[in-house]
Design an enzyme around this catalytic site. Structure first.
Site, short mmCIF file in Angstrom:
data_model
loop_
_atom_site.label_atom_id
_atom_site.label_comp_id
_atom_site.label_asym_id
_atom_site.label_seq_id
_atom_site.Cartn_x
_atom_site.Cartn_y
_atom_site.Cartn_z
N ASP A 14 0.81 -1.23 0.00
CA ASP A 14 0.00 0.00 0.00
C ASP A 14 0.84 1.27 0.00
O ASP A 14 0.44 2.28 0.58
CB ASP A 14 -0.96 0.03 1.21
CG ASP A 14 -1.77 -1.24 1.32
OD1 ASP A 14 -2.27 -1.69 0.28
OD2 ASP A 14 -1.90 -1.78 2.43
N LYS A 17 1.93 2.40 -5.17
CA LYS A 17 2.61 1.98 -6.41
C LYS A 17 1.78 2.28 -7.65
O LYS A 17 2.31 2.62 -8.69
CB LYS A 17 2.90 0.47 -6.36
CG LYS A 17 3.84 0.08 -5.23
CD LYS A 17 4.07 -1.41 -5.19
CE LYS A 17 2.92 -2.22 -4.63
NZ LYS A 17 2.62 -2.02 -3.21
N GLY A 41 -4.58 -4.35 -4.61
CA GLY A 41 -5.67 -3.49 -5.07
C GLY A 41 -5.22 -2.06 -5.09
O GLY A 41 -4.52 -1.62 -4.18
N HIS A 42 -5.53 -1.36 -6.16
CA HIS A 42 -5.29 0.06 -6.12
C HIS A 42 -6.28 0.81 -6.99
O HIS A 42 -6.93 0.26 -7.86
CB HIS A 42 -3.85 0.42 -6.47
CG HIS A 42 -3.34 -0.23 -7.69
ND1 HIS A 42 -2.31 -1.13 -7.67
CD2 HIS A 42 -3.73 -0.11 -8.97
CE1 HIS A 42 -2.10 -1.55 -8.88
NE2 HIS A 42 -2.92 -0.94 -9.69
N GLN A 230 1.91 -5.93 -3.25
CA GLN A 230 2.30 -6.06 -1.83
C GLN A 230 3.62 -5.31 -1.60
O GLN A 230 3.86 -4.31 -2.26
CB GLN A 230 2.40 -7.53 -1.39
CG GLN A 230 1.05 -8.24 -1.30
CD GLN A 230 0.54 -8.77 -2.62
OE1 GLN A 230 1.26 -9.39 -3.37
NE2 GLN A 230 -0.72 -8.56 -2.90
#
Ligand code: IMP
Length: 440
Positions: A14, A17, A41-42, A230
């Site tokens: 988190d 990225k 997830g982003h 990650q």
């Protein structure tokens, strides 16, 4: 000559990225995922004003939101085919052309229903003190099947009889564990078989030998961006084991997880928040209280909107840990750092930087290996002055407040890696560039 850049998280994930990968994609013709799965997830924010759009991605490489950029999912990724098709559907509904730009390795192990059930049942059975806090997406059990050499991989889908046979065998084993050991329901063989095979036709046009495709792309002069998921401290070998994910999240995996030779990786960018966060269980030496409104941890949590993208859990927050970063920098062979979310620290009068620990009465200057030692580490802090000015959206190094520059220079010296980029907001132009990874 073509250039390949690896972007990895240097902390517990988190780090932001997604935005940087998107920003760097201006200089790349391909974006590659090499590990993890849809536990990542982003959110990408693209455009301004009324034309602004938000895209949520888990599995599809971020490059998909840029026209003409090819996206590759390498063999190191564990693939939930249903989730991939769902994500593609969502992107297509948003008007993006996806299927002819997305390529998937035939070697990706498939995440099937029993992996998800095993992941959740195991987590539920764990002692509260020992919970890993997984995302419940079946990641760990799928990697276990991979190394146990019983995984069903993407290419197995195109040989239905062989698939059915292998599934029978592997499901017998997992259903035994689910029912007899974890006291939960078995997965129905026929339902699992039908559901898996129903995706084969949709996936097939995207299935490509990724190693060969990347080689050809480089030969054609294409720059490639390898997008890590990650973070280094969640790496299964080098992270705070066992409170880690089940893949290698470090730069070296960009080679193993795609079939590109390590000599072809030219620059490694380490994405690092200006402070530290962690979601899920496990030790975190520089952790702060995030509940009391007068704690700097509250500001990090609140202003930084530190909520997990996938599980919606509140992230734990703490001071910047330079001793952990030092390990990260070495393992990844970082060429440069990109510091994100600097503005979250605006207005904190004094900032602590963790420069080492006291471990069993001895001073150590690098994060130890394994969770048990890390849990006994007491942080040693250096205090530096904060700044009151607003750094949100600043796009030139000279325009940062002097104390913010000093803070960044201190991080650079402690981590022994140059700060090449500073991200000061979610938009593309809210970025300070000191050295561009693609022009070195
Ligand atoms: P798993 O990857 O679902 O097995 O979860 C293992 C650990 O990694 C848990 O502590 C998760 O919270 C953490 N984790 C997995 N993916 C991410 C991510 O993308 N960001 C941050 N933490 C993650």
């Amino acid at each position: 000559m073509s250039k390949n850049v690896v972007v990895i998280g240097t902390q517990w994930g988190d780090e932001g990225k997604g935005k940087i990968v998107d920003w760097l994609t201006d200089h790349a013709q391909g974006v590659v995922r090499f590990q993890g799965g849809h536990n990542a997830g982003h959110t990408l924010v693209i455009g301004q004003g009324a034309s602004q759009r938000e895209y949520k991605l888990n599995l599809v490489p971020s490059g998909i939101v840029r026209e003409g950029v090819n996206c590759y999912i390498g063999n190191g990724v564990v693939l939930d085919a249903g989730h991939l098709l769902y994500e593609i559907d969502g992107l297509e509904k948003a008007g993006l052309e996806v299927r002819n730009r997305l390529k998937v390795s035939p070697g990706c192990p498939l995440i099937l229903d029993y992996h998800v059930r095993l992941d959740k049942a195991r987590e539920a059975a764990r002692d509260p003190e020992r919970k890993i806090g997984t995302t419940g997406k079946g990641i760990g059990p799928t990697y276990e099947d991979k190394v146990a050499r019983r995984a069903l991989r993407v290419y197995d889908l195109f040989y239905p009889e062989r698939f059915a046979e292998k599934l029978r065998e592997v499901l017998d084993y997992h259903n035994f564990v689910l029912t007899k050991y974890l006291n939960t329901d078995a997965v129905d063989y026929q339902a699992q078989l039908d559901s898996a095979l129903s995706k084969a036709e949709l996936l097939q046009p995207m299935v490509t030998d990724i190693s060969a495709a990347l080689y050809e792309a480089n030969k054609a002069g294409h720059n490639l961006l390898f997008e890590g998921a990650q973070g280094t401290l969640l790496d299964v070998d080098h992270g705070t084991y066992p409170y880690v994910t089940s893949s290698n999240c470090i730069s070296g995996q960009a080679a193993a997880g795609t079939g590109v030779g390590p000599g072809m990786l030219h620059y490694v960018l380490g994405i690092t928040k200006a402070y530290t966060t962690r979601v899920g269980g496990g030790p975190f030496p520089s952790e702060l209280d995030i509940e009391s409104t007068d704690s700097p941890g509250f500001q990090m949590s609140d202003k930084g909107r530190e909520i997990g993208t996938v599980t919606k859990r509140k992230r734990r927050c703490g001071w910047f840990d330079a001793a952990a970063l030092r390990r990260s920098a070495r393992i990844n062979g970082l060429s440069g750092l990109c510091i994100t979310k600097l503005d979250v620290l605006d207005g904190i009068q004094e900032l602590n930087i963790c420069t080492g620990y006291e471990l069993d009465g001895k001073r150590v200057d690098m994060l130890p290996v394994g969770a048990d030692d890390v849990a006994r580490c007491k942080p040693v802090y250096e205090t530096v002055p904060g700044w009151n000015e607003n750094t949100f959206g600043v796009s030139r190094w000279e325009d940062l407040p002097a104390n913010a520059r000093h803070y960044l220079e201190r991080l650079e010296a402690l981590c022994e890696v140059p700060v090449d980029i500073v991200s000061t907001g979610p938009e593309r132009d809210e970025t300070i560039v000191r050295r561009h990874p693609f022009s070195l």
